[in-house]
Design a protein around this motif. Sequence first.
Motif, PDB file in Angstrom:
ATOM      1  N   LEU A   1      -8.085 -18.429 -48.605  1.00 56.78           N
ATOM      2  CA  LEU A   1      -7.138 -18.581 -47.504  1.00 56.78           C
ATOM      3  C   LEU A   1      -6.006 -17.574 -47.670  1.00 56.78           C
ATOM      4  O   LEU A   1      -5.583 -17.292 -48.789  1.00 56.78           O
ATOM      5  CB  LEU A   1      -6.543 -19.988 -47.503  1.00 56.78           C
ATOM      6  CG  LEU A   1      -7.502 -21.148 -47.229  1.00 56.78           C
ATOM      7  CD1 LEU A   1      -6.827 -22.473 -47.545  1.00 56.78           C
ATOM      8  CD2 LEU A   1      -7.962 -21.119 -45.783  1.00 56.78           C
ATOM      9  N   GLY A   2      -5.523 -17.050 -46.543  1.00 60.82           N
ATOM     10  CA  GLY A   2      -4.385 -16.134 -46.604  1.00 60.82           C
ATOM     11  C   GLY A   2      -3.603 -16.185 -45.309  1.00 60.82           C
ATOM     12  O   GLY A   2      -4.074 -16.722 -44.303  1.00 60.82           O
TER      13      GLY A   2
ATOM     14  N   GLU B   1     -13.756  -3.909 -40.938  1.00 64.26           N
ATOM     15  CA  GLU B   1     -13.894  -5.013 -41.902  1.00 64.26           C
ATOM     16  C   GLU B   1     -14.466  -4.557 -43.242  1.00 64.26           C
ATOM     17  O   GLU B   1     -13.975  -4.957 -44.304  1.00 64.26           O
ATOM     18  CB  GLU B   1     -14.755  -6.139 -41.303  1.00 64.26           C
ATOM     19  CG  GLU B   1     -14.036  -6.897 -40.193  1.00 64.26           C
ATOM     20  CD  GLU B   1     -14.772  -8.158 -39.753  1.00 64.26           C
ATOM     21  OE1 GLU B   1     -15.880  -8.422 -40.252  1.00 64.26           O
ATOM     22  OE2 GLU B   1     -14.210  -8.882 -38.904  1.00 64.26           O
TER      23      GLU B   1
ATOM     24  N   ALA C   1      -9.334  -9.894 -50.734  1.00 63.81           N
ATOM     25  CA  ALA C   1      -9.529  -9.361 -49.387  1.00 63.81           C
ATOM     26  C   ALA C   1      -8.615 -10.058 -48.385  1.00 63.81           C
ATOM     27  O   ALA C   1      -8.160  -9.453 -47.417  1.00 63.81           O
ATOM     28  CB  ALA C   1     -10.989  -9.513 -48.969  1.00 63.81           C
ATOM     29  N   THR C   2      -8.314 -11.351 -48.637  1.00 62.70           N
ATOM     30  CA  THR C   2      -7.405 -12.056 -47.726  1.00 62.70           C
ATOM     31  C   THR C   2      -6.013 -11.427 -47.756  1.00 62.70           C
ATOM     32  O   THR C   2      -5.306 -11.431 -46.754  1.00 62.70           O
ATOM     33  CB  THR C   2      -7.309 -13.551 -48.078  1.00 62.70           C
ATOM     34  OG1 THR C   2      -7.260 -13.702 -49.491  1.00 62.70           O
ATOM     35  CG2 THR C   2      -8.499 -14.323 -47.541  1.00 62.70           C
TER      36      THR C   2
ATOM     37  N   TYR D   1      -6.229  -8.181 -45.704  1.00 66.48           N
ATOM     38  CA  TYR D   1      -6.293  -8.570 -44.288  1.00 66.48           C
ATOM     39  C   TYR D   1      -4.922  -9.043 -43.812  1.00 66.48           C
ATOM     40  O   TYR D   1      -4.486  -8.721 -42.702  1.00 66.48           O
ATOM     41  CB  TYR D   1      -7.340  -9.684 -44.140  1.00 66.48           C
ATOM     42  CG  TYR D   1      -7.641 -10.099 -42.720  1.00 66.48           C
ATOM     43  CD1 TYR D   1      -8.016  -9.173 -41.755  1.00 66.48           C
ATOM     44  CD2 TYR D   1      -7.569 -11.447 -42.353  1.00 66.48           C
ATOM     45  CE1 TYR D   1      -8.313  -9.573 -40.461  1.00 66.48           C
ATOM     46  CE2 TYR D   1      -7.868 -11.854 -41.063  1.00 66.48           C
ATOM     47  CZ  TYR D   1      -8.238 -10.908 -40.116  1.00 66.48           C
ATOM     48  OH  TYR D   1      -8.536 -11.313 -38.844  1.00 66.48           O
TER      49      TYR D   1
ATOM     50  N   LEU E   1     -10.799 -15.269 -44.470  1.00 61.96           N
ATOM     51  CA  LEU E   1     -10.947 -13.844 -44.188  1.00 61.96           C
ATOM     52  C   LEU E   1     -11.567 -13.619 -42.799  1.00 61.96           C
ATOM     53  O   LEU E   1     -12.563 -14.241 -42.449  1.00 61.96           O
ATOM     54  CB  LEU E   1     -11.839 -13.220 -45.271  1.00 61.96           C
ATOM     55  CG  LEU E   1     -11.977 -11.701 -45.233  1.00 61.96           C
ATOM     56  CD1 LEU E   1     -10.632 -11.026 -45.455  1.00 61.96           C
ATOM     57  CD2 LEU E   1     -12.985 -11.232 -46.263  1.00 61.96           C
ATOM     58  N   PHE E   2     -10.973 -12.711 -42.046  1.00 64.35           N
ATOM     59  CA  PHE E   2     -11.455 -12.301 -40.718  1.00 64.35           C
ATOM     60  C   PHE E   2     -11.594 -13.489 -39.763  1.00 64.35           C
ATOM     61  O   PHE E   2     -12.404 -13.461 -38.834  1.00 64.35           O
ATOM     62  CB  PHE E   2     -12.805 -11.561 -40.815  1.00 64.35           C
ATOM     63  CG  PHE E   2     -12.794 -10.366 -41.740  1.00 64.35           C
ATOM     64  CD1 PHE E   2     -11.713  -9.498 -41.746  1.00 64.35           C
ATOM     65  CD2 PHE E   2     -13.853 -10.116 -42.615  1.00 64.35           C
ATOM     66  CE1 PHE E   2     -11.687  -8.399 -42.607  1.00 64.35           C
ATOM     67  CE2 PHE E   2     -13.837  -9.017 -43.474  1.00 64.35           C
ATOM     68  CZ  PHE E   2     -12.750  -8.167 -43.461  1.00 64.35           C
TER      69      PHE E   2
ATOM     70  N   PHE F   1     -17.368 -11.583 -50.758  1.00 62.12           N
ATOM     71  CA  PHE F   1     -16.469 -11.632 -49.603  1.00 62.12           C
ATOM     72  C   PHE F   1     -17.170 -12.232 -48.399  1.00 62.12           C
ATOM     73  O   PHE F   1     -18.384 -12.141 -48.291  1.00 62.12           O
ATOM     74  CB  PHE F   1     -15.969 -10.230 -49.255  1.00 62.12           C
ATOM     75  CG  PHE F   1     -15.179  -9.607 -50.367  1.00 62.12           C
ATOM     76  CD1 PHE F   1     -13.899 -10.058 -50.653  1.00 62.12           C
ATOM     77  CD2 PHE F   1     -15.718  -8.628 -51.151  1.00 62.12           C
ATOM     78  CE1 PHE F   1     -13.180  -9.497 -51.690  1.00 62.12           C
ATOM     79  CE2 PHE F   1     -15.001  -8.059 -52.185  1.00 62.12           C
ATOM     80  CZ  PHE F   1     -13.724  -8.495 -52.469  1.00 62.12           C
TER      81      PHE F   1
ATOM     82  N   ALA G   1     -10.119  -4.000 -51.038  1.00 58.07           N
ATOM     83  CA  ALA G   1      -9.815  -5.133 -51.912  1.00 58.07           C
ATOM     84  C   ALA G   1     -10.506  -4.970 -53.260  1.00 58.07           C
ATOM     85  O   ALA G   1      -9.893  -5.137 -54.319  1.00 58.07           O
ATOM     86  CB  ALA G   1     -10.245  -6.438 -51.246  1.00 58.07           C
ATOM     87  N   GLU G   2     -11.790  -4.606 -53.205  1.00 61.36           N
ATOM     88  CA  GLU G   2     -12.570  -4.409 -54.430  1.00 61.36           C
ATOM     89  C   GLU G   2     -11.945  -3.318 -55.298  1.00 61.36           C
ATOM     90  O   GLU G   2     -11.752  -3.490 -56.493  1.00 61.36           O
ATOM     91  CB  GLU G   2     -13.971  -3.945 -54.024  1.00 61.36           C
ATOM     92  CG  GLU G   2     -15.092  -4.838 -54.440  1.00 61.36           C
ATOM     93  CD  GLU G   2     -16.412  -4.344 -53.845  1.00 61.36           C
ATOM     94  OE1 GLU G   2     -17.366  -5.070 -53.984  1.00 61.36           O
ATOM     95  OE2 GLU G   2     -16.471  -3.243 -53.231  1.00 61.36           O
TER      96      GLU G   2
ATOM     97  N   ALA H   1      -8.679 -17.360 -53.514  1.00 62.65           N
ATOM     98  CA  ALA H   1      -8.057 -16.654 -52.382  1.00 62.65           C
ATOM     99  C   ALA H   1      -8.929 -16.668 -51.134  1.00 62.65           C
ATOM    100  O   ALA H   1      -9.109 -15.649 -50.480  1.00 62.65           O
ATOM    101  CB  ALA H   1      -7.667 -15.224 -52.773  1.00 62.65           C
TER     102      ALA H   1
ATOM    103  N   ILE I   1     -11.780  -3.148 -45.355  1.00 64.33           N
ATOM    104  CA  ILE I   1     -10.893  -4.148 -45.963  1.00 64.33           C
ATOM    105  C   ILE I   1     -11.524  -4.701 -47.238  1.00 64.33           C
ATOM    106  O   ILE I   1     -10.880  -4.799 -48.288  1.00 64.33           O
ATOM    107  CB  ILE I   1     -10.583  -5.265 -44.941  1.00 64.33           C
ATOM    108  CG1 ILE I   1      -9.627  -4.710 -43.880  1.00 64.33           C
ATOM    109  CG2 ILE I   1     -10.004  -6.502 -45.635  1.00 64.33           C
ATOM    110  CD1 ILE I   1      -9.234  -5.675 -42.802  1.00 64.33           C
ATOM    111  N   VAL I   2     -12.793  -5.013 -47.171  1.00 65.05           N
ATOM    112  CA  VAL I   2     -13.500  -5.556 -48.339  1.00 65.05           C
ATOM    113  C   VAL I   2     -13.550  -4.523 -49.465  1.00 65.05           C
ATOM    114  O   VAL I   2     -13.295  -4.825 -50.632  1.00 65.05           O
ATOM    115  CB  VAL I   2     -14.923  -5.989 -47.914  1.00 65.05           C
ATOM    116  CG1 VAL I   2     -15.795  -6.236 -49.123  1.00 65.05           C
ATOM    117  CG2 VAL I   2     -14.849  -7.232 -47.037  1.00 65.05           C
TER     118      VAL I   2
END
Lengths: 160, 574
Positions: free
Chosen positions: B167-168, A46, A60-61, A64, B181-182, B574, A53-54, B165, A49-50
């Motif tokens: 939601l994805g 995790e 990040a979504t 993911y 997220l997650f 995040f 994204a950065e 963002a 992923i963050v």
Amino acid sequence: MSGCACGNSGPQYPELEEILARYAGQRGALIPVLQEVQAAYGYIFEDAIVRIAEALGIPATSVYGVATFYAQFHLKPRGRHVVRVCQGTACHVRGAAKILAAVEKELGIKPGETTEDLRFTIEPVACLGCCGLAPVMMVNDDTHGRLTPDKVAEILAAYE
Amino acid sequence: MEYITLTVDGQTVQVEKGKTVLDAIQAAGIKVPTLCYHPELRPEGACRLCVVEVKGAKTLVASCVAPAADGMEVKTNTPFVREARRTALELLLANHPNDCLTCERNGNCELQTLAHDLGVREVRYQGPKRSAAKDASSPAIVRDPEKCILCGRCVRMCGEVQEVAALGYVGRGWDTMVLPLFDRGLAEVACVNCGQCTTVCPTGAITEKSYVDEVWDALGDPNKHVIVQTAPAVRVSVAEALGMPVGTIATGKMVAGLRRLGFDRVFDTDFTADLTIIEEGHELLERLNSGGTLPLITSCSPGWIKFCEHFYPDLLPHLSTCKSPQQMFGAVAKTYYAEKMGLKPEDIYVVSIMPCTAKKFEAQRPEMTASGVADVDAVLTTRELARMFKEAGIDFATLPDEEYDAPLGISTGAGAIFGATGGVMEAALRTVYEVVTGETLENLDFTEVRGLEGVKEASVDLNGKTVKVAVAHGLANAKKVLERIKAGEGDWQFVEIMCCPGGCIGGGGQPIPVDREKRAARIKAIYEVDASMPMRKSHENPAVVTLYQEFLGKPLSEKSHELLHTHYTPRPRF
């Protein structure tokens, strides 16, 4: 992300930072970055992923979403050895279900799962493409053919 | 502008080059069913309900994404098209819970309407349905993934219009879901609670968290003194939520209706909007005169505040320390008004009617307890208020016009325009101009800051000193302004930011559906309310003047700081 609270200086995930540095500013870098991160760490965690994204400037979504879309990416730690029992038609008629059941019993896990000691992961697979050896399974890059359920324990024991 | 000509069901239509087939169909006055399409979002072509036949094309064409071309022959209503649409819809329904009767969106659901309109009377496909838990972690928004049809409108709204963002899409094929997220709860991710997702969701998959039952309980409790405040934007949208024309001004009927629901006093958030202008105007002057952090940025919009806390924590010193009008109301009601009435704060139950879902979160912030208890007890959206009127059997259209109660119901036109983008800025300028120059402002209408343009700029002359201002609404527009501030480019002294497109009239708690025309009609109504008010400047509000005389002392006094000002919390991105 400069460091963590553990007292050590330097980045928390140096290999991740090294990968991200090589792709800095490149468009379309997400999938290669995910592949390299997985190669380096065994799975995509995790924090990675963050951080991806950065570094890439995308939500990040979205990272993911891509990581969960492709079967090649794993979001949980995997075993040192990956067992793939062929479920193709030829293997099926020659008893693949019994082979898979023997592997599951030996390791105490289901396909897609990893043993607690991180030794083995069973990965679902449709067909390995060597029907002449049916029923067949692979452990890492080794192929084991013409299997019977009683051979399974001995084969797996060879992988520490 | 270059035009192209095509035929739709035999009609000749002209549209601008670059328009889609769907635009051309709509220009011909024909309505094709749509589901993943939304007029304010980038089309995605996912649901296949807008398919049409195009002469020469090998397959049916999704009209929302297909570019219109010169000479195209489009047929929207053939047996092939109808069968394809109905099949696509039945496949969606095969994986949808059949609980319309108890669904939040019963009667206002696009999927339900289409099933009716397309003549689906049985679903020919049976199979497993998605099973997923509801997410009620947020105080503002509830997600029910079982009702999600994966149209992606919330994903595009949240990611592209708001650039949050939260939601994805997650997973692939049958396993695909729209998730934070997650797969965390909305309360555990960088969601700003703006609720724009709830206004574009075609089904009941994302809705506001309802507090109607809590409010009914309070109204039924003889030991509670239950008072209500109504936000500026609600008076121009509650009638719309009850089936009357968009832009209907219903201030008097709403007040009458609230009395019939049993509220002990009906008050107005416009009163504390006026109070906000006095405090924030003086805060601006203080920062201008003492070299404080500039530009000063408004703090009325709780979605914007949480966005700033998550994504621009380094800009928090720019935020006005003023609480929003909702929270100023709660604090004043449970102290000043409580004293006047001889009541304890815990005996008063404050209900807010807001165009907003983020206000539900704001009311539950731990710092919003200036009176010793929660200053605001329950926040209802415009939609929830409309449901209460229906449940109580109130025939809204035939209600008489009634007046707000004094003193917290007395307001000016400046308070009313808080409901539209640019309104807080305009209200502040009306007051700041007169305070600084000591002259009477002749023309009260600062039209440069009105309207739906994403970022608006203006400059105002105050006794020879030019004050530059900017106004942004919708968080993608806000980001443009914030990036310029970060880069040291924007030389503004005062900036208004509203979280939702159009300002509060386009809030996440407003009637569904919404589009640009509806936002414009609601804004027009807000300025009509302003123009019709006998007083249009916040500092002329006699109840606000009395509040300072009797209780607060002067603007930015110690008491003001204790009750009307707040602080902010940096939050993870995040």
